[in-house]
Design a protein around this motif. Structure first.
Motif, mmCIF file in Angstrom:
data_model
loop_
_atom_site.group_PDB
_atom_site.id
_atom_site.type_symbol
_atom_site.label_atom_id
_atom_site.label_comp_id
_atom_site.label_asym_id
_atom_site.label_seq_id
_atom_site.Cartn_x
_atom_site.Cartn_y
_atom_site.Cartn_z
ATOM 1 N N SER A 184 -4.097 -6.919 0.052
ATOM 2 C CA SER A 184 -3.511 -6.612 -1.259
ATOM 3 C C SER A 184 -2.003 -6.856 -1.247
ATOM 4 O O SER A 184 -1.359 -6.831 -0.200
ATOM 5 N N ALA A 185 -1.496 -7.078 -2.437
ATOM 6 C CA ALA A 185 -0.046 -7.233 -2.578
ATOM 7 C C ALA A 185 0.574 -5.855 -2.736
ATOM 8 O O ALA A 185 0.252 -5.136 -3.674
ATOM 9 N N TRP A 186 1.431 -5.489 -1.844
ATOM 10 C CA TRP A 186 2.100 -4.193 -1.944
ATOM 11 C C TRP A 186 3.365 -4.311 -2.778
ATOM 12 O O TRP A 186 3.858 -5.416 -3.025
ATOM 13 N N GLY A 187 3.878 -3.188 -3.190
ATOM 14 C CA GLY A 187 5.061 -3.185 -4.035
ATOM 15 C C GLY A 187 6.317 -3.575 -3.274
ATOM 16 O O GLY A 187 6.391 -3.484 -2.044
ATOM 17 N N ASN A 188 7.294 -4.013 -4.037
ATOM 18 C CA ASN A 188 8.527 -4.494 -3.419
ATOM 19 C C ASN A 188 9.285 -3.408 -2.662
ATOM 20 O O ASN A 188 10.091 -3.709 -1.789
ATOM 21 N N SER A 189 9.023 -2.160 -3.016
ATOM 22 C CA SER A 189 9.714 -1.060 -2.331
ATOM 23 C C SER A 189 8.811 -0.356 -1.328
ATOM 24 O O SER A 189 9.196 0.677 -0.785
ATOM 25 N N ARG A 244 11.663 2.984 -11.878
ATOM 26 C CA ARG A 244 10.902 2.257 -10.865
ATOM 27 C C ARG A 244 9.525 1.938 -11.442
ATOM 28 O O ARG A 244 8.918 2.775 -12.105
ATOM 29 N N THR A 245 9.044 0.734 -11.192
ATOM 30 C CA THR A 245 7.792 0.302 -11.804
ATOM 31 C C THR A 245 6.598 0.575 -10.897
ATOM 32 O O THR A 245 6.673 0.429 -9.677
ATOM 33 N N ILE A 246 5.496 0.954 -11.540
ATOM 34 C CA ILE A 246 4.232 1.193 -10.845
ATOM 35 C C ILE A 246 3.252 0.134 -11.335
ATOM 36 O O ILE A 246 2.741 0.196 -12.462
ATOM 37 N N LYS A 247 2.991 -0.850 -10.513
ATOM 38 C CA LYS A 247 2.131 -1.963 -10.915
ATOM 39 C C LYS A 247 1.191 -2.319 -9.766
ATOM 40 O O LYS A 247 1.514 -2.083 -8.605
ATOM 41 N N GLU A 248 0.097 -2.918 -10.118
ATOM 42 C CA GLU A 248 -0.835 -3.338 -9.060
ATOM 43 C C GLU A 248 -0.223 -4.405 -8.165
ATOM 44 O O GLU A 248 -0.553 -4.491 -6.993
ATOM 45 N N SER A 249 0.610 -5.213 -8.744
ATOM 46 C CA SER A 249 1.353 -6.169 -7.925
ATOM 47 C C SER A 249 2.635 -6.530 -8.654
ATOM 48 O O SER A 249 2.699 -6.490 -9.876
ATOM 49 N N GLY A 250 3.637 -6.826 -7.876
ATOM 50 C CA GLY A 250 4.891 -7.280 -8.458
ATOM 51 C C GLY A 250 5.832 -6.196 -8.919
ATOM 52 O O GLY A 250 6.880 -6.496 -9.501
ATOM 53 N N GLY A 251 5.496 -4.941 -8.667
ATOM 54 C CA GLY A 251 6.386 -3.852 -9.051
ATOM 55 C C GLY A 251 7.043 -3.227 -7.835
ATOM 56 O O GLY A 251 6.944 -3.730 -6.716
ATOM 57 N N HIS A 252 7.731 -2.105 -8.077
ATOM 58 C CA HIS A 252 8.322 -1.402 -6.941
ATOM 59 C C HIS A 252 7.244 -0.747 -6.084
ATOM 60 O O HIS A 252 7.300 -0.780 -4.862
ATOM 61 N N TYR A 253 6.282 -0.115 -6.767
ATOM 62 C CA TYR A 253 5.238 0.623 -6.048
ATOM 63 C C TYR A 253 3.871 0.282 -6.643
ATOM 64 O O TYR A 253 3.749 -0.013 -7.828
#
Lengths: 112, 491
Positions: free
Chosen positions: A28-33, B7-16
């Motif tokens: 899975s793609a994890w978040g940037n933080s 801060r963004t909560i996303k399945e992909s491409g966010g912070h978390y």
């Protein structure tokens, strides 16, 4: 199989290093933080996501108590899985190197 | 005013990827002290293909009346009164949210706590000054006894929210204010608990259960129960024995034919102002004609869903039509629109991640989807056609278009990884450019794809890798180039 997001920063607000914060399927793609210096992503071969989800169970033993029932002893798990410190040192946000923990050392804080 | 730290909560491409991870990182604020850092910690949540399944134990924040924790839907990702839309927190172990935070605001998401108690406030809140203040606006709350007991006095405000549960039990120290809510089930009040409810629907045969000392003050409420006996203080306008007609299953907008709540609300804009809210309903529409329930602006001309922006993550619109939806933009994650037409929607934009639009046509003759932009990640469009969609742009990652045609779409641009286009044709597409990695194009032809003579730049590239192409006809006028052909890869 499951990848686990582990707490990996100075303990605060009841969190401890190695606490299991979240679980996603392998790849899975994890978040940037969601990377060092706050978190560490590890893969546990053979552990289905549904079973891994149980390790995110919270604890509510006081106002700011221990936040997770389960954590992985990261250093012991690395050693048991044959991961040397040089490899571990290569884990950066830029690379998204996910280490395979083949022999996780679990800590159940409910029994500590 | 404190600075928002978003801060963004996303399945992909966010912070978390989860609200849990955001919480563990203290919203990006080391130590979680919002007061000394002079910030509002904001988790901005996006719709998902599956619910966020990790329990959120919200704790360890230091808050006051101007420094709170805020969990909100991103703009365009709100729940908007249609079940399954937007961000959903639903933990598998029936422990979705455990809140110890004294100042918390939640906007536009769905929280399913199952049978868990004390979800929205704890018996012993964390570090704070002032009166604990929880505000929930434009949400869907699912679960039994979600509003729990407390040893500390709480102000608990619920606005424009669908309370979709068996019971919601409040406690003696929790003062609950409900404005413009739609309750689908009985509401239980613990001992000495006061509830003030204005412009709310209660669609349960037994509206309330009151323990000793509990009181209900009501203004312009509409009850299915044929009695107002539970209401301690009737401020006027309350109606009993009502039948409510909603737009559909899981769609809590009032039907145009509704006679139970539509147009019977009171102007309670001052109550909204007291909570720093503008007088808008669950769709975000400014309320000018007050109805009872979360869809307060239903009394306006046209009524119904005027801005049902998103149908995401398991939502379904079946067998019906969103006749006047202006922005039925997103149908994500398992959502389905079947057997019906979005007849006048202007921006039926997205079908994402497992969503399906089948058996129906977005027919331009009735003013249909003009900007059907994306079918992504497992989405399928089959058996129908988007005749005049202007930007049927991307079908990515497992998407499929079969048995139909995007006849006049101008930018049916790409079929991405794993996608398939079969048995149909993009006859006038100008930029049917790429079928990417792993995709297949078979049994069909890009007949006149955009490339009128002298306009070759419109079809400048067909980028293919790792795919099998069969039965393909390429009609070319003028010059063209083929690069990077690996012998044997074309049959």
């Amino acid at each position: 199989m499951a990848e686990l997001l582990l707490y990996y920063r100075d303990p605060e607000r009841g969190y401890e290093i190695g606490d299991v914060i979240h679980v996603l399927p392998d790849g899975s793609a994890w978040g940037n933080s969601e990377c060092v210096d706050d978190f560490l992503v590890v893969r546990l071969p053979g552990l289905p996501v549904e079973e891994a989800q149980a390790y995110t169970e919270p604890m509510e033993d006081d106002v700011v108590g221990r936040r997770r029932r389960y954590k992985i002893d990261i250093n012991a798990s690395m050693a048991a899985s044959g991961i040397d410190t040089d490899t571990f040192g290569l884990v950066y946000c830029e690379d998204w190197l996910v280490l395979d923990i083949t022999a996780p050392v679990w800590v159940d804080k409910a029994s500590v | 005013v404190a600075t928002e730290l978003v801060r963004t909560i996303k399945e992909s491409g966010g912070h978390y990827t989860s609200l849990s991870a955001w919480e563990a990182a203290a919203g990006g604020i080391s130590g979680g002290n919002l007061v000394t850092n002079d910030v509002i910690a904001v988790a901005e949540c996006y719709g998902r293909t599956s619910a966020d399944a990790t329990t959120v134990l919200l704790n360890g924040f230091t808050t006051d009346a101007t420094h709170w924790v805020e969990i909100r839907a991103a703009s365009g990702e709100e729940y908007r009164g249609v079940d399954g839309v937007g961000y959903i927190l639903r933990a598998s172990a029936s422990r979705a949210l455990l809140n110890y935070c004294a100042h918390l605001r939640i906007y536009g998401i769905t929280i399913d706590v199952g049978t868990q108690t004390n979800s929205y406030q704890s018996t012993t809140p964390g570090t704070f000054t002032g009166t604990p203040d929880i505000r929930i606006v434009g949400c869907r709350l699912i679960g039994n006894a979600a509003i729990g007991t407390s040893s500390t006095a709480y102000q608990f405000s619920v606005v424009n929210t669908v309370l979709d549960a068996v019971d919601h039990a409040a406690s003696s120290n929790v003062t609950v204010l409900m404005l413009g809510c739609t309750q689908t089930a009985r509401y239980t009040l613990r001992e000495n608990n006061p509830l003030t409810t204005k412009n709310c629907i209660n669609n349960a045969a037994d509206a309330y259960t009151k323990n000793t000392g509990a009181t209900i003050t009501a203004l312009n409420c509409a009850l299915k129960e044929n009695s107002l006996a539970d209401i301690s203080t009737n401020l006027g306008g309350c109606r009993q024995g009502q039948t409510f007609t909603f737009s559909g299953t899981g769609d809590w907008h009032l039907s145009e034919s509704d006679a139970g709540a539509r147009g019977y609300g009171a102007d309670i804009s001052s109550d909204y102002s007291a909570l720093w809210l503008s007088a808008t309903d669950i769709d975000g529409q400014t309320i000018t004609t007050w109805s009872i329930g979360a869809d307060a602006q239903a009394g306006a001309a046209g009524g119904g869903i005027q801005d049902a922006s998103h149908v995401a993550s398991g939502g379904a619109i079946a067998g019906g039509s969103a006749a006047s939806a202006r922005e039925q933009a997103v149908q994500g994650s398992g959502g389905a629109s079947t057997g019906g037409a979005a007849q006048t929607s202007k921006e039926a934009g997205h079908v994402a991640s497992g969503g399906a639009v089948s058996g129906g046509a977005a027919d331009t003759s009735t003013g249909a989807a003009q900007d059907a932009q994306h079918v992504a990640s497992g989405g399928a469009v089959s058996g129908g056609s988007a005749d005049s969609s202007r930007e049927h742009a991307a079908q990515a990652s497992g998407g499929a278009v079969s048995g139909g045609s995007a006849v006049t779409s101008k930018e049916s641009a790409s079929v991405g990884q794993g996608g398939a286009v079969s048995g149909g044709q993009a006859s006038q597409a100008r930029e049917a450019t790429a079928t990417g990695s792993g995709g297949a194009v078979s049994g069909g032809a890009a007949v006149a794809s955009a490339s009128t003579a002298g306009d070759s730049e419109d079809v400048a590239e067909v980028t293919v890798s790792g795919v099998f192409i069969s039965d393909i006809t390429i009609e070319v006028a003028g010059m063209f180039w083929v690069e990077h052909v690996v012998p044997g890869s074309i049959h």
